[in-house]
Scaffold this motif. Structure first.
Motif, short mmCIF file in Angstrom:
data_model
loop_
_atom_site.label_atom_id
_atom_site.label_comp_id
_atom_site.label_asym_id
_atom_site.label_seq_id
_atom_site.Cartn_x
_atom_site.Cartn_y
_atom_site.Cartn_z
N SER A 82 0.83 -1.22 0.00
CA SER A 82 0.00 0.00 0.00
C SER A 82 0.86 1.26 0.00
O SER A 82 0.57 2.23 0.71
N VAL A 83 1.93 1.22 -0.78
CA VAL A 83 2.84 2.36 -0.88
C VAL A 83 2.93 2.77 -2.35
O VAL A 83 2.97 1.91 -3.25
N ARG A 84 2.95 4.07 -2.58
CA ARG A 84 3.13 4.57 -3.94
C ARG A 84 4.49 5.26 -4.02
O ARG A 84 4.64 6.41 -3.59
N PRO A 85 5.51 4.59 -4.53
CA PRO A 85 6.86 5.15 -4.51
C PRO A 85 7.00 6.37 -5.41
O PRO A 85 6.29 6.52 -6.41
N GLN A 86 7.93 7.23 -5.05
CA GLN A 86 8.30 8.36 -5.90
C GLN A 86 9.29 7.87 -6.95
O GLN A 86 10.36 7.36 -6.60
N VAL A 87 8.95 8.00 -8.22
CA VAL A 87 9.81 7.54 -9.31
C VAL A 87 10.67 8.71 -9.78
O VAL A 87 10.17 9.67 -10.37
N ALA A 88 11.97 8.63 -9.49
CA ALA A 88 12.89 9.68 -9.93
C ALA A 88 13.20 9.54 -11.41
O ALA A 88 13.37 10.54 -12.13
#
Length: 296
Positions: free
Chosen positions: A213-219
């Motif tokens: 349930s995590v939405r990662p930050q895509v660099a």
């Protein structure tokens, strides 16, 4: 009946030119005379050496084998004239294609058993999956390295060899990555350098993030392992890579690895074409790489 080397030289010239008319003009022969010479060589060998596709001549599989031998024969003749010694050995050719985005460390690890051989010349080409499969189909490549299996094509006799499978890790600079932090925390507050969405590794990563349930930050989304390695070194974010991609940086401490693994694996394949006259170097290389530990 012994082989007529005049016929072989004419075939060699046409094979390298790829055009019968141009070769005939260069050799000051009529096109029909040159065709007769090649036809006689084909009859002697018992195999067609060329097939015509439109206006172009393409080598058959037997033609590719004949060209490899002709290259060696005429190269040896040139060496004889130039050196008058027996110190230079004829070199065999192995033509390898690799996905342009594939880890260079992996490629070197796979090819290492044969790179040190003085009797072998490795010709390495990179390209897209389509380009590599075309090269394999036209016999311009003996072997293709990829991290995905080829398309399912019942018309083309591909042979897919799974040669290695490695766990994927999360890596970053010591300033950014605390190796003891759980993956869920890293996903929540660190930017990530990820493979593109057509990658099986990326698909598995997205599924893992969804389960947590995590939405990662895509660099950055990157399809080139060399670029992903560079971005991780430049501290753009944490990278999702197989350790072999960054093994030098991990060894030096420039990058560190999270202790908790994402339980994602990347598979590497060697793809060949089922051939009547296989290059013996291919089987030798595959047998030497049958142990996945060879790439660690």
């Amino acid at each position: 009946m012994p082989l007529n080397y005049h016929h072989l030289r004419y075939f060699w010239a046409v094979a390298h030119d790829g055009n019968l008319t141009r070769t005939a003009q260069r050799l000051n022969l009529s096109q029909s005379a040159l065709s007769v010479q090649i036809k006689q060589l084909e009859e002697r060998l018992g195999h067609a050496l060329f097939e015509r596709r439109g206006r172009q001549l393409h080598l058959t599989e037997a033609g590719r084998v004949a060209l490899d031998h002709a290259d060696a024969i005429f190269s040896a003749g040139q060496e004889l004239v130039a050196t008058l010694t027996e110190t230079v050995r004829t070199r065999k050719a192995l033509r390898v294609g690799a996905l342009a985005t594939l880890s260079r460390n992996f490629q070197i690890g796979f090819l290492r058993p044969i790179l040190s051989r003085m009797d072998v010349e490795v010709i390495l080409r990179s390209g897209s999956p389509t380009e590599l499969m075309e090269g394999l189909g036209t016999l311009n490549l003996d072997l293709v390295l990829m991290n995905r299996p080829p398309p399912d094509d019942n018309l083309t006799p591909y042979e897919t060899h799974q040669i290695a499978e490695q766990a994927v890790s999360i890596v970053g600079t010591p300033a950014r990555l605390d190796p003891d932090r759980p993956i869920k925390e890293l996903l929540g507050d660190q930017p990530f350098i990820l493979p593109t969405t057509d990658s099986s590794v990326r698909t598995a990563f997205d599924a893992m993030a969804s389960r947590m349930s995590v939405r990662p930050q895509v660099a950055a989304e990157v399809d080139d392992m060399a670029m992903m390695r560079l971005m991780a070194r430049e501290d753009i974010g944490l990278a999702l890579v197989a350790p072999i991609v960054v093994k030098d940086e991990l060894a030096s401490g420039r990058l560190v690895e999270a202790k908790e693994h994402p339980r994602i694996r990347e598979t590497f394949y060697a793809i060949t074409l089922r051939r009547r006259f296989p290059n013996p170097l291919v089987q030798d290389l595959l047998s030497r790489n049958s142990d996945p530990a060879a790439f660690s």
